[in-house]
Design a protein around this motif. Structure first.
Motif, PDB file in Angstrom:
ATOM      1  N   ASN A 162     -10.636  -3.024  -2.011  1.00 49.56           N
ATOM      2  CA  ASN A 162     -11.491  -1.236  -1.519  1.00 49.56           C
ATOM      3  C   ASN A 162     -13.244  -1.256  -1.765  1.00 49.56           C
ATOM      4  O   ASN A 162     -13.285  -1.281  -2.948  1.00 49.56           O
ATOM      5  CB  ASN A 162     -10.490  -0.235  -2.265  1.00 49.56           C
ATOM      6  N   ASN A 250      -6.377  -2.190   4.700  1.00 46.11           N
ATOM      7  CA  ASN A 250      -6.277  -0.497   3.722  1.00 46.11           C
ATOM      8  C   ASN A 250      -6.975  -0.381   2.861  1.00 46.11           C
ATOM      9  O   ASN A 250      -7.521  -1.042   2.466  1.00 46.11           O
ATOM     10  CB  ASN A 250      -4.529   0.112   3.544  1.00 46.11           C
ATOM     11  N   ASN A 251      -7.262   1.295   2.312  1.00 47.35           N
ATOM     12  CA  ASN A 251      -8.007   1.693   1.374  1.00 47.35           C
ATOM     13  C   ASN A 251      -7.183   2.918   0.738  1.00 47.35           C
ATOM     14  O   ASN A 251      -7.427   4.664   1.275  1.00 47.35           O
ATOM     15  CB  ASN A 251      -9.803   1.759   2.176  1.00 47.35           C
ATOM     16  N   LYS A 252      -5.700   2.617   0.182  1.00 49.91           N
ATOM     17  CA  LYS A 252      -5.390   3.389  -0.384  1.00 49.91           C
ATOM     18  C   LYS A 252      -5.879   4.792  -1.135  1.00 49.91           C
ATOM     19  O   LYS A 252      -5.544   5.988  -1.261  1.00 49.91           O
ATOM     20  CB  LYS A 252      -3.830   2.596  -0.780  1.00 49.91           C
ATOM     21  N   ASN A 256      -6.469   6.012   3.376  1.00 52.60           N
ATOM     22  CA  ASN A 256      -5.720   5.009   4.060  1.00 52.60           C
ATOM     23  C   ASN A 256      -5.261   3.910   3.816  1.00 52.60           C
ATOM     24  O   ASN A 256      -5.698   2.654   3.432  1.00 52.60           O
ATOM     25  CB  ASN A 256      -7.493   4.142   4.742  1.00 52.60           C
ATOM     26  N   TYR A 257      -3.770   4.260   4.819  1.00 51.71           N
ATOM     27  CA  TYR A 257      -2.460   3.324   4.318  1.00 51.71           C
ATOM     28  C   TYR A 257      -2.107   2.339   5.516  1.00 51.71           C
ATOM     29  O   TYR A 257      -1.537   1.123   5.313  1.00 51.71           O
ATOM     30  CB  TYR A 257      -1.442   4.387   4.476  1.00 51.71           C
ATOM     31  N   SER A 292      -1.354  -1.984   7.495  1.00 52.13           N
ATOM     32  CA  SER A 292      -1.831  -2.724   6.971  1.00 52.13           C
ATOM     33  C   SER A 292      -1.990  -4.455   7.099  1.00 52.13           C
ATOM     34  O   SER A 292      -1.560  -5.236   7.144  1.00 52.13           O
ATOM     35  CB  SER A 292      -1.325  -3.264   5.599  1.00 52.13           C
ATOM     36  N   GLU A 314       5.886  -1.963  -2.310  1.00 54.72           N
ATOM     37  CA  GLU A 314       5.667  -0.128  -0.548  1.00 54.72           C
ATOM     38  C   GLU A 314       6.414  -0.079  -0.062  1.00 54.72           C
ATOM     39  O   GLU A 314       6.372   1.031   0.301  1.00 54.72           O
ATOM     40  CB  GLU A 314       4.251   0.886  -0.833  1.00 54.72           C
ATOM     41  N   GLN A 319       5.000   6.365   2.607  1.00 51.74           N
ATOM     42  CA  GLN A 319       3.726   5.960   3.602  1.00 51.74           C
ATOM     43  C   GLN A 319       4.206   5.187   4.663  1.00 51.74           C
ATOM     44  O   GLN A 319       3.326   4.780   5.741  1.00 51.74           O
ATOM     45  CB  GLN A 319       2.041   6.206   3.776  1.00 51.74           C
ATOM     46  N   TYR A 320       4.549   4.273   4.658  1.00 52.75           N
ATOM     47  CA  TYR A 320       4.955   3.140   4.903  1.00 52.75           C
ATOM     48  C   TYR A 320       7.110   3.044   5.376  1.00 52.75           C
ATOM     49  O   TYR A 320       7.250   2.241   5.547  1.00 52.75           O
ATOM     50  CB  TYR A 320       5.263   1.607   3.654  1.00 52.75           C
TER      51      TYR A 320
END
Length: 412
Positions: A162, A250-252, A256-257, A292, A314, A319-320
């Protein structure tokens, strides 16, 4: 559970990578079991540093591990990237701060973390290898190699963490990656910013020499204004345009998922340029049905095949939800469905596909199944029994048949 030297010794033989000769006989691919080319590089393999100075007191590192993606060179070697080295050895910042390792190898083998996190170049027929200090040290996901218009070799590499960065190395040579200059991307300015101590007063003030910059490339990149990105992973060159594509997984922590695929358009179409424009090539999310993006490969029609990397814990949650298991997708560039993203294959439970690679005739797509059943707590209740109904194991599969042929021929 307390770690033991016996367990660590076993683990050291299981990491790294294998070189295997494959041959197609009677329409079936298989390993040539008695091939002189078959060998392994693991955590015990001595690998020299291709650099003029010692790294943390040595001219060689012991072992390679956490290997991911990589790339090929024009002269026939391949590159393998030491990505998650810190889980084995921890890490050490320039101020002396130590990040502990997850599997605690350092308790039994006190090797310097600075010996890991490099791109390793390997000669496939001999296994001879070297760590390319020239490309900097970070969680390299891949190293994609091409040539500039002047013939010099250029390598792009991403730091799969990240808020880390995208790098480009421009060699002094047309047939080596050992000497040259390392740059980092500033997307706001559309510039490749030099990480040379001679070019940057900020770096000359903070670092004692170029070797220290290479070791602590992340810190140097931030000092010169590198753009933080959403885990840059695989990098490929678009055969239809020459543009550079980068999978941003991504950058959870920043919301940003679903990630995206970034497009870099080098000035003048020259990979040796220090100016570029950028745009989103393909966005993850509900519109295209994937999240992703991770590893990528182009076929001969310019269709982009890519895999996804939703964390096992996840998949199907929050979110997924609705994305299903990690999968193999293709973005069609030609044929009746050009512009659409098609899901081609689903990975087993708690697994991800990696390393898509075509045979020379594009009749076979090789695909790795990585860590099936990774969320399992005990063997008896494994979340996956792939591939043979017992203990889950990673493996390489081969995709062939009418659907593959139709896509590659631009007829889908």
């Amino acid at each position: 559970m307390e770690r033991t030297k016996q367990n660590v010794d076993m683990e050291m033989k299981e990491v790294g990578g294998s070189l295997l000769e494959l041959k197609k006989v009677n329409g079936q691919w298989g390993v040539v079991k008695d091939s002189s080319y078959n060998r392994r590089l693991d955590a015990n393999t001595e690998i020299p540093f291709a650099w003029g100075q010692k790294i943390a007191g040595s001219d060689k590192g012991i072992g390679t591990m956490g290997n991911c993606a990589g790339g090929q060179t024009p002269w026939g070697t391949f590159l393998t990237c030491e990505e998650n080295y810190d889980m084995f050895w921890g890490d050490k910042l320039r101020d002396g701060t130590v990040k502990p390792s997850w599997v605690e190898w350092h308790k039994f083998y006190p090797r310097p973390p600075e010996h890991y996190g490099w791109v390793v170049e390997v000669e496939p027929k001999t296994g001879k290898s070297k760590k390319l200090v020239s490309l900097g040290r970070c969680a390299h996901e891949c190293a994609a190699v091409t040539k500039a218009k002047n013939g010099k070799v250029v390598a792009y590499t991403g730091d799969d963490t990240n808020d880390e960065h995208l790098y480009k190395f421009i060699s002094d040579s047309d047939s080596s990656l050992e000497r040259g200059k390392l740059y980092v991307a500033n997307l706001d300015k559309g510039e490749w910013v030099s990480l040379s101590i001679e070019d940057q007063p900020k770096l000359k003030e903070k670092f004692k020499d170029q070797t220290e910059i290479q070791i602590y490339a992340r810190e140097a990149a931030k000092l010169v204004g590198a753009t933080p990105l959403a885990r840059p992973e695989d990098i490929e060159f678009d055969p239809l345009t020459g543009n550079v594509l980068i999978a941003l997984t991504n950058n959870k922590p920043k919301g940003n998922y679903h990630g995206s695929i970034l497009k870099i358009m080098e000035a003048g179409g020259d990979h040796g340029s220090l100016k570029f424009k950028h745009d989103t090539f393909l966005a993850g999310g509900n519109k295209h049905g994937f999240a992703s993006p991770d590893n990528m490969v182009f076929d001969r029609k310019g269709n982009l095949w890519f895999t996804t990397d939703i964390a096992g814990s996840e998949v199907g949650k929050k979110q997924y939800e609705g994305f299903g298991n990690n999968s193999l997708f293709v973005f069609l560039r030609s044929g009746p469905n050009a512009g659409k993203v098609i899901r081609v294959a689903n990975a087993p439970m708690d697994a991800e596909f990696t390393g898509p690679c075509f045979a020379p005739d594009y009749k076979t797509l090789f695909l790795s199944v990585q860590h099936p059943g990774e969320e399992s707590v005990v063997r008896e209740r494994s979340t996956s029994k792939w591939p043979d109904g017992d203990v889950p194991r990673p493996a390489v599969v081969m995709l062939e048949g009418p659907l593959l042929d139709k896509i590659v021929e631009g007829k889908l």
